[in-house]
Design a protein around this motif. Structure first.
Motif: not given
Length: 165
Positions: A46, A60, A84, A99-102, A104
């Motif tokens: 990811q 990223d 995630d 992992y908190n995708t929001e 970033y």
């Protein structure tokens, strides 16, 4: 290249050439960067993982912005299928992180959330297990792995069960 890894996007990959990391999409070089702490290994998934002497940094894929730097030295990094969760396997233990995708996108809107070690809220440690991982793979939210005693185990929801000896 000294190493080659895939991102979750099947048309995107990265190579390590010394301390330089080059990202390719559809076989064309898209971006190149040199991490400030050096580069010993790279890990796909990811996020783009880069191990240095100081620890592990996640970047990223699109922007090469630092997401989070963690002061551990992994042997292996395994991302779950939906991206995630991640298992970071060190010499004598492994960590399961969410992992908190929001985190970033929020940090891009509010630069105060970015520190020199990245975004504080990017990962949540779910568990630390004092066991060595030799091989591993995710199946949904279940992490299946072999340990140093060649036992086949699985980790799900904080529980570890042995499948076979």
């Amino acid at each position: 290249a000294q190493e080659f890894i895939w991102s979750y996007d099947s048309s995107e990959y990265a190579i390590r050439d010394g301390n330089q990391v080059k990202i390719f999409k559809n076989f064309k070089e898209r971006k190149s960067f040199k991490p400030s702490f050096g580069t010993e290994n790279i890990y796909g998934g990811q996020l783009l993982g880069v191990r240095s002497v100081n620890g592990l940094a996640f970047y990223d894929w699109e922007t090469t912005d630092l997401i989070r730097r963690i002061e551990i030295t992994p042997k292996l990094v395994f991302w779950s299928e939906n991206g995630d969760q991640v298992c970071i396997a060190c010499e004598d233990s492994f960590y399961i992180l969410k992992y908190n995708t929001e985190a970033y996108p929020k940090a891009r809107e509010n630069p105060e959330l970015m520190t020199e070690d990245g975004i504080e809220d990017a990962f949540l440690v779910l568990n630390e297990i004092s066991e060595s991982v030799k091989t591993g793979i995710w199946a949904g939210d279940c992490f299946i792995y072999t340990n140093s005693l060649n036992r086949l185990n699985y980790y799900v929801g904080g529980e570890i069960c042995t499948i076979a000896h």
